[in-house]
Structures are given as C-alpha cells and as structure tokens.
Design a protein around this motif. Structure first.
Motif, short mmCIF file in Angstrom:
data_model
loop_
_atom_site.label_atom_id
_atom_site.label_comp_id
_atom_site.label_asym_id
_atom_site.label_seq_id
_atom_site.Cartn_x
_atom_site.Cartn_y
_atom_site.Cartn_z
N SER A 118 -6.83 -2.04 -5.08
CA SER A 118 -7.89 -2.76 -4.40
C SER A 118 -7.41 -3.10 -2.99
O SER A 118 -6.21 -3.12 -2.70
CB SER A 118 -8.25 -4.04 -5.15
OG SER A 118 -7.18 -4.96 -5.08
N GLU A 119 -8.33 -3.34 -2.11
CA GLU A 119 -8.01 -3.66 -0.72
C GLU A 119 -7.14 -4.93 -0.65
O GLU A 119 -6.19 -5.00 0.11
CB GLU A 119 -9.30 -3.86 0.07
CG GLU A 119 -9.10 -4.11 1.55
CD GLU A 119 -8.66 -2.86 2.31
OE1 GLU A 119 -8.07 -3.03 3.39
OE2 GLU A 119 -8.89 -1.75 1.82
N ARG A 120 -7.45 -5.88 -1.50
CA ARG A 120 -6.72 -7.16 -1.49
C ARG A 120 -5.27 -6.96 -1.93
O ARG A 120 -4.34 -7.51 -1.32
CB ARG A 120 -7.43 -8.15 -2.41
CG ARG A 120 -6.89 -9.56 -2.30
CD ARG A 120 -7.92 -10.54 -2.87
NE ARG A 120 -7.48 -11.89 -2.78
CZ ARG A 120 -7.59 -12.67 -1.71
NH1 ARG A 120 -8.10 -12.17 -0.61
NH2 ARG A 120 -7.18 -13.92 -1.73
N SER A 151 5.80 -7.05 1.99
CA SER A 151 6.77 -6.11 2.56
C SER A 151 7.21 -6.57 3.95
O SER A 151 8.40 -6.53 4.27
CB SER A 151 6.15 -4.72 2.64
OG SER A 151 7.01 -3.83 3.27
N PHE A 152 6.27 -7.01 4.76
CA PHE A 152 6.61 -7.51 6.09
C PHE A 152 7.51 -8.74 6.01
O PHE A 152 8.51 -8.83 6.73
CB PHE A 152 5.34 -7.86 6.87
CG PHE A 152 5.60 -8.55 8.18
CD1 PHE A 152 5.99 -7.82 9.28
CD2 PHE A 152 5.50 -9.93 8.29
CE1 PHE A 152 6.27 -8.44 10.49
CE2 PHE A 152 5.76 -10.56 9.49
CZ PHE A 152 6.14 -9.82 10.59
N GLN A 183 -3.33 -5.29 0.86
CA GLN A 183 -3.01 -6.24 1.93
C GLN A 183 -1.87 -7.16 1.50
O GLN A 183 -0.96 -7.44 2.29
CB GLN A 183 -4.24 -7.06 2.31
CG GLN A 183 -5.28 -6.28 3.07
CD GLN A 183 -6.53 -7.10 3.34
OE1 GLN A 183 -6.72 -8.17 2.76
NE2 GLN A 183 -7.37 -6.59 4.22
N ALA A 184 -1.90 -7.62 0.27
CA ALA A 184 -0.84 -8.51 -0.22
C ALA A 184 0.50 -7.77 -0.24
O ALA A 184 1.53 -8.33 0.15
CB ALA A 184 -1.19 -9.01 -1.62
N THR A 185 0.49 -6.51 -0.65
CA THR A 185 1.71 -5.71 -0.68
C THR A 185 2.28 -5.55 0.73
O THR A 185 3.49 -5.66 0.94
CB THR A 185 1.44 -4.33 -1.29
OG1 THR A 185 0.90 -4.51 -2.60
CG2 THR A 185 2.69 -3.51 -1.37
#
Length: 56
Positions: free
Chosen positions: A5-7, A16-17, A10-12
């Motif tokens: 999913s898009e969410r 990672s950042f 984004q969380a991944t």
C-alpha cells in the motif's frame, strides 16, 4: 512482487531514511572522537620530542 500500500511504502522509506541518518550521525561522532584522540596523541608525542631536544 507483493502489492504494497502507499502508506506502508511511505513508512518504509521514512524508516529507511531515519536509520541511515542515525547511522551517519553515529559514524560522524566516532570519527570526531578518533580525530580528537589522534590529535591529543600527536601533541603528546610532540611535547615529548621537544623535551628530548631541549635536554640534548
């Protein structure tokens, strides 16, 4: 490939950042500690050498 999913994508990316940021921050702290240690060691060696020169 599994559908993400898009969410979760984004969380991944955010996680990672943050992991990369924390790793870089810690590496920089270790580098600064090493450079400070090396500077102190070289200054001590210089002082010792200057004393030897003064005594000769």
């Amino acid at each position: 490939m599994a559908d993400f999913s898009e969410r979760s994508l984004q969380a991944t990316i955010v996680v990672s950042f943050l992991v990369g940021f924390a790793t870089g921050w810690q590496a920089n702290r270790m580098r600064r500690k090493f450079l400070d240690w090396r500077k102190k060691r070289l200054q001590d060696k210089l002082t010792e050498t200057q004393k030897k020169i003064d005594l000769s």
